[in-house]
Every structure is written in structure tokens, then in C-alpha cells.
Design a protein around this motif. Structure first.
Motif, PDB file in Angstrom:
ATOM      1  N   VAL A 177      -2.862  10.277   0.293  1.00 40.92           N
ATOM      2  CA  VAL A 177      -1.482  10.760   0.180  1.00 40.92           C
ATOM      3  C   VAL A 177      -0.719  10.395   1.442  1.00 40.92           C
ATOM      4  CG1 VAL A 177      -1.708  12.691  -1.437  1.00 40.92           C
ATOM      5  CG2 VAL A 177      -2.356  12.995   0.938  1.00 40.92           C
ATOM      6  N   LEU A 178       0.570  10.166   1.283  1.00 40.29           N
ATOM      7  CA  LEU A 178       1.405   9.882   2.448  1.00 40.29           C
ATOM      8  C   LEU A 178       1.739  11.183   3.166  1.00 40.29           C
ATOM      9  CD1 LEU A 178       3.910   7.196   1.090  1.00 40.29           C
ATOM     10  CD2 LEU A 178       1.645   6.894   2.116  1.00 40.29           C
ATOM     11  N   THR A 179       1.790  11.136   4.461  1.00 40.50           N
ATOM     12  CA  THR A 179       2.277  12.267   5.240  1.00 40.50           C
ATOM     13  C   THR A 179       3.808  12.243   5.195  1.00 40.50           C
ATOM     14  OG1 THR A 179       2.444  10.927   7.219  1.00 40.50           O
ATOM     15  CG2 THR A 179       0.334  12.029   6.823  1.00 40.50           C
ATOM     16  N   VAL A 180       4.435  13.207   5.838  1.00 38.79           N
ATOM     17  CA  VAL A 180       5.898  13.207   5.914  1.00 38.79           C
ATOM     18  C   VAL A 180       6.356  11.950   6.638  1.00 38.79           C
ATOM     19  CG1 VAL A 180       7.906  14.398   6.847  1.00 38.79           C
ATOM     20  CG2 VAL A 180       6.032  15.720   5.835  1.00 38.79           C
ATOM     21  N   THR A 181       5.678  11.655   7.732  1.00 41.86           N
ATOM     22  CA  THR A 181       5.966  10.408   8.454  1.00 41.86           C
ATOM     23  C   THR A 181       5.772   9.210   7.540  1.00 41.86           C
ATOM     24  OG1 THR A 181       5.007  11.468  10.401  1.00 41.86           O
ATOM     25  CG2 THR A 181       5.398   9.089  10.519  1.00 41.86           C
ATOM     26  N   GLY A 182       4.717   9.260   6.750  1.00 42.32           N
ATOM     27  CA  GLY A 182       4.421   8.153   5.846  1.00 42.32           C
ATOM     28  C   GLY A 182       5.487   7.991   4.791  1.00 42.32           C
ATOM     29  N   ALA A 183       5.984   9.120   4.279  1.00 44.85           N
ATOM     30  CA  ALA A 183       7.032   9.058   3.262  1.00 44.85           C
ATOM     31  C   ALA A 183       8.296   8.427   3.839  1.00 44.85           C
ATOM     32  CB  ALA A 183       7.323  10.452   2.721  1.00 44.85           C
ATOM     33  N   ALA A 184       8.586   8.764   5.084  1.00 48.56           N
ATOM     34  CA  ALA A 184       9.770   8.193   5.733  1.00 48.56           C
ATOM     35  C   ALA A 184       9.582   6.691   5.926  1.00 48.56           C
ATOM     36  CB  ALA A 184      10.012   8.874   7.078  1.00 48.56           C
ATOM     37  N   GLY A 213      -2.643  10.590  -4.315  1.00 43.89           N
ATOM     38  CA  GLY A 213      -3.951  11.124  -4.666  1.00 43.89           C
ATOM     39  C   GLY A 213      -4.906  10.083  -5.205  1.00 43.89           C
ATOM     40  N   LEU A 214      -4.422   8.861  -5.398  1.00 45.93           N
ATOM     41  CA  LEU A 214      -5.369   7.851  -5.898  1.00 45.93           C
ATOM     42  C   LEU A 214      -6.385   7.524  -4.806  1.00 45.93           C
ATOM     43  CD1 LEU A 214      -3.983   4.203  -6.363  1.00 45.93           C
ATOM     44  CD2 LEU A 214      -3.523   5.647  -4.382  1.00 45.93           C
ATOM     45  N   THR A 215      -7.531   7.072  -5.238  1.00 40.81           N
ATOM     46  CA  THR A 215      -8.606   6.847  -4.263  1.00 40.81           C
ATOM     47  C   THR A 215      -8.559   5.420  -3.726  1.00 40.81           C
ATOM     48  OG1 THR A 215     -10.186   6.060  -5.914  1.00 40.81           O
ATOM     49  CG2 THR A 215     -10.058   8.436  -5.564  1.00 40.81           C
ATOM     50  N   GLN A 216      -9.325   5.202  -2.683  1.00 41.00           N
ATOM     51  CA  GLN A 216      -9.395   3.860  -2.102  1.00 41.00           C
ATOM     52  C   GLN A 216      -9.899   2.856  -3.123  1.00 41.00           C
ATOM     53  OE1 GLN A 216     -10.547   5.235   2.480  1.00 41.00           O
ATOM     54  NE2 GLN A 216     -11.511   3.467   1.562  1.00 41.00           N
ATOM     55  N   SER A 217     -10.907   3.261  -3.874  1.00 40.93           N
ATOM     56  CA  SER A 217     -11.467   2.333  -4.855  1.00 40.93           C
ATOM     57  C   SER A 217     -10.455   1.968  -5.927  1.00 40.93           C
ATOM     58  CB  SER A 217     -12.704   2.943  -5.512  1.00 40.93           C
ATOM     59  OG  SER A 217     -13.795   2.872  -4.628  1.00 40.93           O
ATOM     60  N   PHE A 268       0.829  -1.199   0.000  1.00 43.70           N
ATOM     61  CA  PHE A 268       0.000   0.000   0.000  1.00 43.70           C
ATOM     62  C   PHE A 268       0.872   1.260   0.000  1.00 43.70           C
ATOM     63  CE2 PHE A 268      -2.248   3.360   2.275  1.00 43.70           C
ATOM     64  CZ  PHE A 268      -3.467   3.386   1.635  1.00 43.70           C
ATOM     65  N   LEU A 269       1.873   1.289   0.836  1.00 45.06           N
ATOM     66  CA  LEU A 269       2.760   2.450   0.899  1.00 45.06           C
ATOM     67  C   LEU A 269       3.432   2.692  -0.443  1.00 45.06           C
ATOM     68  CD1 LEU A 269       4.457   1.934   4.388  1.00 45.06           C
ATOM     69  CD2 LEU A 269       2.752   3.668   3.773  1.00 45.06           C
ATOM     70  N   ILE A 270       3.911   1.625  -1.059  1.00 47.24           N
ATOM     71  CA  ILE A 270       4.596   1.770  -2.348  1.00 47.24           C
ATOM     72  C   ILE A 270       3.622   2.274  -3.412  1.00 47.24           C
ATOM     73  CG2 ILE A 270       5.734   0.468  -4.196  1.00 47.24           C
ATOM     74  CD1 ILE A 270       6.985  -1.300  -1.977  1.00 47.24           C
ATOM     75  N   LEU A 271       2.412   1.757  -3.371  1.00 41.42           N
ATOM     76  CA  LEU A 271       1.413   2.190  -4.351  1.00 41.42           C
ATOM     77  C   LEU A 271       1.082   3.671  -4.187  1.00 41.42           C
ATOM     78  CD1 LEU A 271      -0.620   1.541  -6.595  1.00 41.42           C
ATOM     79  CD2 LEU A 271      -2.286   0.993  -4.809  1.00 41.42           C
ATOM     80  N   VAL A 272       0.776   4.073  -2.974  1.00 39.82           N
ATOM     81  CA  VAL A 272       0.367   5.463  -2.729  1.00 39.82           C
ATOM     82  C   VAL A 272       1.530   6.418  -2.962  1.00 39.82           C
ATOM     83  CG1 VAL A 272      -0.560   7.080  -1.033  1.00 39.82           C
ATOM     84  CG2 VAL A 272      -1.435   4.735  -1.123  1.00 39.82           C
ATOM     85  N   ALA A 273       2.731   5.983  -2.622  1.00 42.53           N
ATOM     86  CA  ALA A 273       3.896   6.840  -2.867  1.00 42.53           C
ATOM     87  C   ALA A 273       4.071   7.084  -4.365  1.00 42.53           C
ATOM     88  CB  ALA A 273       5.158   6.197  -2.278  1.00 42.53           C
ATOM     89  N   GLY A 274       3.773   6.067  -5.145  1.00 38.23           N
ATOM     90  CA  GLY A 274       3.955   6.184  -6.583  1.00 38.23           C
ATOM     91  C   GLY A 274       2.800   6.854  -7.293  1.00 38.23           C
ATOM     92  N   GLN A 275       1.634   6.830  -6.665  1.00 38.80           N
ATOM     93  CA  GLN A 275       0.447   7.425  -7.279  1.00 38.80           C
ATOM     94  C   GLN A 275      -0.312   8.237  -6.244  1.00 38.80           C
ATOM     95  OE1 GLN A 275      -1.947   4.796  -9.763  1.00 38.80           O
ATOM     96  NE2 GLN A 275      -0.306   3.295  -9.912  1.00 38.80           N
TER      97      GLN A 275
END
Lengths: 141, 141
Positions: free
Chosen positions: A94-101, A51-55, A42-49
DNA sequence: TATTGTTATACTCTATAACTATA
DNA sequence: TATAGTTATAGAGTATAACAATA
């Protein structure tokens, strides 16, 4: 020295055993980050895209929308991901700063793990690992 | 037409997705027998090694003894398997007549499934499917 | 002491049905 | 009507700890 397993000639059975064994390995390595393989993907997906939605994430992972809810909720509670309404019914992730780390650390572990997996296969066959797994998953036709 | 998945280049991720997708397929086919892939593997194992104990089966499948209990109990309740004390603490597992019949039907489905899986892979790579999966699971060294 | 089977328990992952609020 | 997110719920599969009986 494991007892004899008559199923070892079956590709589907091997696929399951290999998947289970290697996932357990990955989960063990990710434990130091307090996450599991699902979270890492999930982290890799959201980091790469971003703003994508849950669906959309559900369609990519081919999982039920209902099962995405607790996943996102947990990561949001942890301050790793944020949801931004884009639509009234959709929300962009979107990932937060913590999330990006966290993503960076998870990615390191995943990449090392993936590289090790590949290295287990004799060099002359290595290039076929992805095509074969892809074919088993979704035949071209 | 699935949205883009950035993880498709990772062998471990592909392994998991391929395993999940194909297992769901197999479970769908086994549903007409009222069993799932776990039961099918168990039936095939016990049919091939009648009299083996629960603990031995657990070692072969690399699963916990505690998780074997409900599996055997369910199949016993269904009249598919019998337990014979061999030891005072160990009990040998054998299929009943009903169990042998169920095993035959399950094996048919499994074998057709496995053959189809293999056929998804281009012929020139087919011989490498088992070695590659085995290597990913348990590297030779 | 080690092993076998067992109970109890908990967590992850997956699946379905039904609801709401939006589009 | 269809879609997004949600709630509630259930079933698999897996993991650990602890126990009694036996070896």
C-alpha cells in the motif's frame, strides 16, 4: 539530418527505437521526482490496486519476483510504500500518505507524457495506436 | 488470464511492453547464432554500408561511442568484422567472409520475425504500423 | 578546436539458481 | 508440492567523464 538507417522499415526495430527514445524522455521528466518509469508504473499499479502482493505485481508486469525485491525495498526506505503481511508468506503493498502524494505528481507527468505521445500521431490514425501496439505485443489469437 | 493491468490504455506503456516482449522473442531466435538483437542490427548496418566508421554507426543508432567499443571488439574477436584505418583516427568497418555468412543467417531470422510481427496486426491496419511507430518516435515537426 | 576511438566506471533492467518459510 | 519473498550473481544496455591521437 541523421545518417541513413536501413532498418527504418522494420516494425520491430522501430518499436525498439521508439520505445527507447520515448522512455528516455519520460525518465528525464520523472527525474525531478527522483524516480524512473519503472517506479511510476509501480506507483500507478499500487495506487489502483492497494493491497496487492509483490507476486501479483510481478505477474502483471511480467517481471521476475527477484527483481521486485530491490524495487520495493528502495521505495519502502523512501517511505513511499508499506508492506503488510496478509498471509505469513505474502505481503500486501500500500502507498503511504507520502506515496500517494508522489503518485499524484508522477501520474500528472505520465499523463501529460502519454497525451503528448498520442498527439504526435496524425489525428486520423490516433485511434489505432492502442490496438496496433496491443496486437504487436499480444496477437489476439 | 493475466491479472488486470490499469496501464494498458497508455501508449507509452504499451510501447515499452511490446518492445520488451518482442525483443525477448527475437533474442531467443537469434540465440542459435550466438548473437542478440544489437549484434543483428549492427551486422545489417555494416553489410549495407561497408566501410562506415564506428562514430557513424553510433550516430545512426543514437548510442554512445564508448558503448560501441566492446560491441565491435567482441565481433572482431569472433572474426566477424574487421577494422581498417581510413584516417589515422577513424576506422572503417567491414564484415569478413565469416561475418557476411553470419549476416545472412541473422537477416533471415530478423526478416521472418519482422514479417510475423506485422502479421499480428489485422490486415486493414498493417500499412499504418510503420507510420505510427515512426510518428511516436520522431514526430514530423 | 573538434573529432575518433578508447578506458574506466556506474546505474538500470533483466535473468537464473537456490534458499526459507509458509500454504 | 507449490507459492511468496529473498539472496546472490551475472549479463545486457546505457550514461558520463576524461584521455591520447589526429584532423
Amino acid at each position: 539530418m541523421r545518417p541513413d538507417d536501413p532498418l527504418l522499415k522494420l516494425p520491430g526495430y522501430l518499436l525498439r527505437r521508439a520505445s527507447a527514445a520515448t522512455l528516455a524522455e519520460l525518465n528525464g521528466r520523472l527525474a525531478k521526482l527522483g524516480i524512473r518509469h519503472t517506479d511510476a508504473a509501480f506507483l500507478i499499479l499500487v495506487a489502483g490496486q492497494p493491497g496487492l502482493t509483490q507476486s501479483e505485481a510481478c505477474r502483471i508486469f511480467e517481471m521476475q519476483r527477484a527483481n521486485m525485491v530491490p524495487l520495493v525495498a528502495r521505495l519502502e526506505r523512501r517511505g513511499v510504500v508499506e508492506r503488510h503481511r496478509v498471509d505469513g508468506r505474502s505481503q500486501g503493498l500500500v502507498l503511504t500518505v507520502t506515496g500517494a502524494a508522489l503518485h499524484q505528481r508522477a501520474r500528472r507527468i505520465v499523463e501529460r507524457y502519454e497525451a503528448e505521445l498520442l498527439r504526435r500521431v496524425p489525428a486520423k490514425w490516433r485511434a489505432l495506436v492502442l490496438p496496433i501496439l496491443t496486437a504487436l505485443w499480444r496477437p489476439a489469437r
